[in-house]
Scaffold this active site. Structure first.
Site, PDB file in Angstrom:
ATOM      1  N   GLN A 102       0.845  -1.201   0.000  1.00 59.58           N
ATOM      2  CA  GLN A 102       0.000   0.000   0.000  1.00 59.58           C
ATOM      3  C   GLN A 102       0.878   1.247   0.000  1.00 59.58           C
ATOM      4  OE1 GLN A 102      -3.440  -0.553   3.050  1.00 59.58           O
ATOM      5  NE2 GLN A 102      -1.874  -2.010   3.634  1.00 59.58           N
ATOM      6  N   ASN A 103       2.185   1.037   0.172  1.00 64.47           N
ATOM      7  CA  ASN A 103       3.078   2.188   0.317  1.00 64.47           C
ATOM      8  C   ASN A 103       3.370   2.837  -1.023  1.00 64.47           C
ATOM      9  OD1 ASN A 103       3.069   1.399   2.935  1.00 64.47           O
ATOM     10  ND2 ASN A 103       5.116   0.516   2.921  1.00 64.47           N
ATOM     11  N   HIS A 120      -1.630   1.553  -4.193  1.00 62.10           N
ATOM     12  CA  HIS A 120      -2.043   2.944  -3.980  1.00 62.10           C
ATOM     13  C   HIS A 120      -1.199   3.931  -4.785  1.00 62.10           C
ATOM     14  CE1 HIS A 120      -4.074   1.771   0.109  1.00 62.10           C
ATOM     15  NE2 HIS A 120      -4.780   1.410  -0.933  1.00 62.10           N
ATOM     16  N   CYS A 148       1.585  19.711 -17.247  1.00 67.03           N
ATOM     17  CA  CYS A 148       1.940  18.603 -18.137  1.00 67.03           C
ATOM     18  C   CYS A 148       2.801  19.105 -19.295  1.00 67.03           C
ATOM     19  CB  CYS A 148       0.630  18.004 -18.658  1.00 67.03           C
ATOM     20  SG  CYS A 148       0.812  16.737 -19.905  1.00 67.03           S
ATOM     21  N   CYS A 151       0.427  18.876 -22.638  1.00 67.26           N
ATOM     22  CA  CYS A 151      -0.783  19.679 -22.919  1.00 67.26           C
ATOM     23  C   CYS A 151      -0.955  20.844 -21.959  1.00 67.26           C
ATOM     24  CB  CYS A 151      -2.025  18.780 -22.879  1.00 67.26           C
ATOM     25  SG  CYS A 151      -2.555  18.365 -21.209  1.00 67.26           S
ATOM     26  N   GLY A 188       2.908  -4.497   9.005  1.00 70.80           N
ATOM     27  CA  GLY A 188       2.873  -3.058   9.241  1.00 70.80           C
ATOM     28  C   GLY A 188       1.725  -2.305   8.615  1.00 70.80           C
ATOM     29  N   SER A 190      -2.372  -0.972   9.475  1.00 69.73           N
ATOM     30  CA  SER A 190      -3.401  -0.900  10.516  1.00 69.73           C
ATOM     31  C   SER A 190      -4.662  -1.657  10.112  1.00 69.73           C
ATOM     32  CB  SER A 190      -3.736   0.565  10.823  1.00 69.73           C
ATOM     33  OG  SER A 190      -4.183   1.196   9.646  1.00 69.73           O
ATOM     34  N   PRO A 215       3.641  -4.271  15.764  1.00 70.59           N
ATOM     35  CA  PRO A 215       3.782  -4.136  17.225  1.00 70.59           C
ATOM     36  C   PRO A 215       2.434  -4.077  17.940  1.00 70.59           C
ATOM     37  CG  PRO A 215       4.487  -2.106  16.094  1.00 70.59           C
ATOM     38  CD  PRO A 215       4.208  -3.131  15.038  1.00 70.59           C
TER      39      PRO A 215
HETATM   40  C1  BJW Z   1       4.754  -1.056  12.461  1.00 72.26           C
HETATM   41  C2  BJW Z   1       5.915  -0.431  12.835  1.00 72.26           C
HETATM   42  C3  BJW Z   1       7.082  -1.164  12.663  1.00 72.26           C
HETATM   43  C4  BJW Z   1       4.368   0.952  13.210  1.00 72.26           C
HETATM   44  N1  BJW Z   1       7.019  -2.389  12.150  1.00 72.26           N
HETATM   45  N2  BJW Z   1       4.712  -2.274  11.961  1.00 72.26           N
HETATM   46  C5  BJW Z   1     -15.372  -0.951   2.517  1.00 72.26           C
HETATM   47  C6  BJW Z   1     -15.768  -0.620   3.776  1.00 72.26           C
HETATM   48  C7  BJW Z   1     -15.613   0.686   4.266  1.00 72.26           C
HETATM   49  C8  BJW Z   1     -15.030   1.675   3.456  1.00 72.26           C
HETATM   50  C9  BJW Z   1     -14.636   1.338   2.192  1.00 72.26           C
HETATM   51  C10 BJW Z   1     -14.803   0.044   1.732  1.00 72.26           C
HETATM   52  N3  BJW Z   1     -14.294  -0.019   0.459  1.00 72.26           N
HETATM   53  C11 BJW Z   1     -13.823   1.206   0.139  1.00 72.26           C
HETATM   54  C12 BJW Z   1     -14.029   2.067   1.165  1.00 72.26           C
HETATM   55  C13 BJW Z   1     -13.639   3.488   1.197  1.00 72.26           C
HETATM   56  C14 BJW Z   1     -12.178   3.684   1.467  1.00 72.26           C
HETATM   57  C15 BJW Z   1     -11.839   3.119   2.831  1.00 72.26           C
HETATM   58  O1  BJW Z   1     -11.263   2.060   2.992  1.00 72.26           O
HETATM   59  N4  BJW Z   1     -12.108   3.860   3.872  1.00 72.26           N
HETATM   60  C16 BJW Z   1     -11.763   3.418   5.243  1.00 72.26           C
HETATM   61  C17 BJW Z   1     -10.916   4.478   5.934  1.00 72.26           C
HETATM   62  C18 BJW Z   1     -13.007   3.031   5.963  1.00 72.26           C
HETATM   63  N5  BJW Z   1     -11.356   3.080   0.436  1.00 72.26           N
HETATM   64  C19 BJW Z   1     -11.146   3.679  -0.700  1.00 72.26           C
HETATM   65  O2  BJW Z   1     -11.659   4.738  -0.967  1.00 72.26           O
HETATM   66  C20 BJW Z   1     -10.256   2.980  -1.723  1.00 72.26           C
HETATM   67  N6  BJW Z   1     -10.935   2.940  -2.985  1.00 72.26           N
HETATM   68  C21 BJW Z   1     -11.858   2.023  -3.277  1.00 72.26           C
HETATM   69  O3  BJW Z   1     -12.073   1.077  -2.573  1.00 72.26           O
HETATM   70  O4  BJW Z   1     -12.551   2.296  -4.446  1.00 72.26           O
HETATM   71  C22 BJW Z   1     -13.820   1.698  -4.623  1.00 72.26           C
HETATM   72  C23 BJW Z   1     -14.794   2.323  -3.606  1.00 72.26           C
HETATM   73  C24 BJW Z   1     -14.765   3.666  -3.327  1.00 72.26           C
HETATM   74  C25 BJW Z   1     -15.657   4.225  -2.383  1.00 72.26           C
HETATM   75  C26 BJW Z   1     -16.566   3.398  -1.716  1.00 72.26           C
HETATM   76  C27 BJW Z   1     -16.586   2.026  -1.999  1.00 72.26           C
HETATM   77  C28 BJW Z   1     -15.685   1.481  -2.969  1.00 72.26           C
HETATM   78  C29 BJW Z   1      -8.989   3.781  -1.945  1.00 72.26           C
HETATM   79  C30 BJW Z   1      -8.115   3.814  -0.762  1.00 72.26           C
HETATM   80  C31 BJW Z   1      -6.887   4.679  -1.035  1.00 72.26           C
HETATM   81  C32 BJW Z   1      -6.080   4.883   0.195  1.00 72.26           C
HETATM   82  N7  BJW Z   1      -5.054   5.781  -0.037  1.00 72.26           N
HETATM   83  C33 BJW Z   1      -4.164   6.177   1.076  1.00 72.26           C
HETATM   84  C34 BJW Z   1      -3.639   7.595   0.889  1.00 72.26           C
HETATM   85  C35 BJW Z   1      -2.743   7.763  -0.228  1.00 72.26           C
HETATM   86  C36 BJW Z   1      -2.205   9.137  -0.110  1.00 72.26           C
HETATM   87  C37 BJW Z   1      -0.735   9.128  -0.058  1.00 72.26           C
HETATM   88  O5  BJW Z   1      -0.087   8.196   0.428  1.00 72.26           O
HETATM   89  O6  BJW Z   1      -0.221  10.094  -0.518  1.00 72.26           O
HETATM   90  O7  BJW Z   1      -3.122   5.212   1.228  1.00 72.26           O
HETATM   91  S1  BJW Z   1      -4.924   6.195   2.663  1.00 72.26           S
HETATM   92  C38 BJW Z   1      -3.492   5.772   3.556  1.00 72.26           C
HETATM   93  O8  BJW Z   1      -3.858   4.584   4.309  1.00 72.26           O
HETATM   94  C39 BJW Z   1      -2.454   5.334   2.495  1.00 72.26           C
HETATM   95  C40 BJW Z   1      -2.056   3.976   3.036  1.00 72.26           C
HETATM   96  O9  BJW Z   1      -1.536   3.168   1.981  1.00 72.26           O
HETATM   97  C41 BJW Z   1      -3.316   3.449   3.647  1.00 72.26           C
HETATM   98  C42 BJW Z   1      -3.118   2.336   4.620  1.00 72.26           C
HETATM   99  O10 BJW Z   1      -2.400   2.781   5.741  1.00 72.26           O
HETATM  100  P1  BJW Z   1      -1.399   1.792   6.446  1.00 72.26           P
HETATM  101  O11 BJW Z   1      -0.319   1.417   5.527  1.00 72.26           O
HETATM  102  O12 BJW Z   1      -2.136   0.699   7.083  1.00 72.26           O
HETATM  103  O13 BJW Z   1      -0.723   2.782   7.544  1.00 72.26           O
HETATM  104  P2  BJW Z   1      -1.241   3.180   9.012  1.00 72.26           P
HETATM  105  O14 BJW Z   1      -0.512   4.406   9.405  1.00 72.26           O
HETATM  106  O15 BJW Z   1      -2.703   3.195   9.097  1.00 72.26           O
HETATM  107  O16 BJW Z   1      -0.759   1.955   9.926  1.00 72.26           O
HETATM  108  C43 BJW Z   1       0.606   1.694  10.180  1.00 72.26           C
HETATM  109  C44 BJW Z   1       0.696   0.369  10.920  1.00 72.26           C
HETATM  110  O17 BJW Z   1       2.073   0.059  11.093  1.00 72.26           O
HETATM  111  C45 BJW Z   1       0.081   0.371  12.339  1.00 72.26           C
HETATM  112  O18 BJW Z   1      -0.715  -0.783  12.501  1.00 72.26           O
HETATM  113  C46 BJW Z   1       1.294   0.313  13.271  1.00 72.26           C
HETATM  114  O19 BJW Z   1       1.039  -0.428  14.468  1.00 72.26           O
HETATM  115  C47 BJW Z   1       2.285  -0.410  12.410  1.00 72.26           C
HETATM  116  N8  BJW Z   1       3.669  -0.120  12.712  1.00 72.26           N
HETATM  117  N9  BJW Z   1       5.553   0.867  13.323  1.00 72.26           N
HETATM  118  C48 BJW Z   1       5.777  -2.893  11.838  1.00 72.26           C
HETATM  119  N10 BJW Z   1       8.260  -0.588  13.030  1.00 72.26           N
HETATM  120 ZN    ZN Z   2      -1.517  16.480 -20.309  1.00 74.96          ZN
END
Ligand code: BJW
Ligand code: ZN
Length: 244
Positions: A102-103, A120, A148, A151, A188, A190, A215
């Site tokens: 997801q990174n 992502h 761009c 364009c 890693g 959430s 963790p």
């Molecule tokens: C360690 C550590 C160490 C710390 N070692 N571990 C179904 C149900 C409900 C909602 C939805 C659903 N389907 C879709 C949705 C809507 C939405 C969604 O999920 N919302 C929820 C918040 C409820 N999803 C979407 O919109 C997605 N699109 C989609 O599904 O399209 C169809 C659709 C749309 C609308 C409705 C229905 C269907 C798109 C999601 C895009 C997410 N993009 C982001 C931002 C990008 C921006 C950017 O990066 O510039 O991506 S969100 C952000 O969160 C980023 C990440 O990739 C993503 C996940 O986060 P991640 O990686 O889990 O990080 P953290 O910080 O949350 O957690 C870190 C973890 O590490 C923790 O657990 C720590 O404990 C651990 N940790 N140190 C190991 N040393």
């Molecule tokens: Zn263009």
């Protein structure tokens, strides 16, 4: 986490024919990249959820680009850690392997991973909002309204924001990797952002042995077979480098 659990997880990895790994921000936390949620997840009182949407970009593209410039600057100074390297080394020795990340930071590629889906997007790619051209771009900082080359349309980060669909080809490749693997290792994340939050249960239902490395507990912790509690940089090399 008992020593027996780590040992069982290592033996599952050592004997698996097909392994899929899902990573989130936690694997890069050990390289110094802030995670999204938790104390470090804030930028000037904005939450990622308030900036990472098409509506936020429409409302104020300068603010969103300011945030991405800040993150590009920060990520440019970071290097892959032992967990990224251990994942790349597993790919090199196991033919049936797929990495789903997801990174957007590109650290898996920097470590040498090739068989991966960056579901992502990637912070070093831009996309034209007018003609759709996607290009690699490492300029820091970008102008606050970058345009761009083809364009002159407004560029945006080539990143999947909330409410936007993921690439269908990527999703199909991930579905296959989740169906086919003997072992899924979730590192890693959430586990709150869909569709990735559903991947552990998809693999589990398809018969995979699921290992979580984090963790802290997550909403998926109850369904995984083994939860290894600790930091990715310590646990992942230990888990994957089974010295066969
Ligand atoms: C360690 C550590 C160490 C710390 N070692 N571990 C179904 C149900 C409900 C909602 C939805 C659903 N389907 C879709 C949705 C809507 C939405 C969604 O999920 N919302 C929820 C918040 C409820 N999803 C979407 O919109 C997605 N699109 C989609 O599904 O399209 C169809 C659709 C749309 C609308 C409705 C229905 C269907 C798109 C999601 C895009 C997410 N993009 C982001 C931002 C990008 C921006 C950017 O990066 O510039 O991506 S969100 C952000 O969160 C980023 C990440 O990739 C993503 C996940 O986060 P991640 O990686 O889990 O990080 P953290 O910080 O949350 O957690 C870190 C973890 O590490 C923790 O657990 C720590 O404990 C651990 N940790 N140190 C190991 N040393
Ligand atoms: Zn263009």
């Amino acid at each position: 986490m008992s020593p027996e659990e780590l040992s069982e997880a290592r033996s599952r990895v050592a004997t698996a024919q097909a392994i899929t790994i899902l990573t989130g921000a936690g694997i890069s936390a050990d390289s110094g990249v802030p995670t999204f949620r938790g104390a470090d997840g804030l930028w000037r009182n904005y939450r990622a959820e308030d900036l990472a949407t098409p509506e936020a970009f429409q409302r104020d593209p300068r603010l969103v680009w300011e945030w991405y410039n800040w993150r590009r600057e920060l990520i440019a100074t970071k290097r892959p850690n032992p967990a990224h390297h251990a994942v790349a080394a597993l790919e090199a020795r196991l033919p049936d392997f797929w990495l789903i990340t997801q990174n957007v930071d590109g650290l898996h590629r920097a470590a040498g991973s090739h068989k991966l889906s960056e579901i992502h997007g990637n912070i070093w790619m831009v996309r034209c909002t007018a003609c759709g051209t996607v290009a690699e771009n490492h300029q820091i900082p970008l102008p606050l309204l970058p345009s761009c080359d083809r364009c002159r349309g407004l560029l945006r980060p080539h990143i999947v924001w909330f409410g936007e669909s993921l690439d269908q080809e990527d999703l199909a490749r991930c579905a296959k990797a989740l169906q086919d693997c003997d072992v899924l290792i979730v590192i890693g994340t959430s586990g709150v952002v869909y569709p990735a939050a559903g991947f552990a249960s998809v693999a589990k239902e398809a018969g995979a042995f699921v290992i979580e490395v984090n963790p802290d507990p997550t909403p998926q912790s109850d369904l995984v077979d083994i939860a290894l509690r600790g930091h990715a940089k310590d646990l992942v090399p230990n888990l994957l480098e089974t010295g066969e």
